[in-house]
Scaffold this motif. Sequence first.
Motif, mmCIF file in Angstrom:
data_model
loop_
_atom_site.group_PDB
_atom_site.id
_atom_site.type_symbol
_atom_site.label_atom_id
_atom_site.label_comp_id
_atom_site.label_asym_id
_atom_site.label_seq_id
_atom_site.Cartn_x
_atom_site.Cartn_y
_atom_site.Cartn_z
ATOM 1 N N THR A 19 0.815 -1.218 0.000
ATOM 2 C CA THR A 19 0.000 0.000 0.000
ATOM 3 C C THR A 19 0.848 1.267 0.000
ATOM 4 O O THR A 19 0.303 2.362 -0.120
ATOM 5 N N TYR A 45 -3.070 -8.930 5.339
ATOM 6 C CA TYR A 45 -3.114 -7.661 6.064
ATOM 7 C C TYR A 45 -3.436 -8.002 7.519
ATOM 8 O O TYR A 45 -4.583 -7.987 7.947
ATOM 9 N N THR A 53 -3.279 -10.687 1.004
ATOM 10 C CA THR A 53 -2.634 -9.738 0.090
ATOM 11 C C THR A 53 -2.313 -10.487 -1.197
ATOM 12 O O THR A 53 -2.433 -11.708 -1.269
#
Length: 128
Positions: A19, A45, A53
């Motif tokens: 991210t 996550y 993920t």
Amino acid sequence: ALSQPKTVISIDGDGSVLTNLGTLPTIGNNMPENFILMIIDNGSYGSTGDQPTYTGRKTDLAGMARAAGCDHVVEVQDVDTGKALQEAIDAQVGTVMIVKCDSGNAKMPVITMDPVVIKHRFMDAVKA
């Protein structure tokens, strides 16, 4: 790491790196010899409930780090972390270390402490 002689180890998660992809080219283009980025890759996550993920599918963090300019990238299993970390420290070469491990969090109670109190407790512990 750019302003001090001792080894600096930064620990991050695969979800966080995914991210915040700008960190990899920043590291790759400014990698000091005394810096180690250790990415704990559990394929989820973890802090928000273990949602998967893309590193558990087709996304290759080591390949992404290399493409971002990180020249020394090491992939290890969690059980080999200590040895690999010591080797990176001894080599004195900027390193991105991808540590593969299983996903899953222990059930923990909700933290009721104020974030400022937590910060001060952490700072006091680091000083000790």
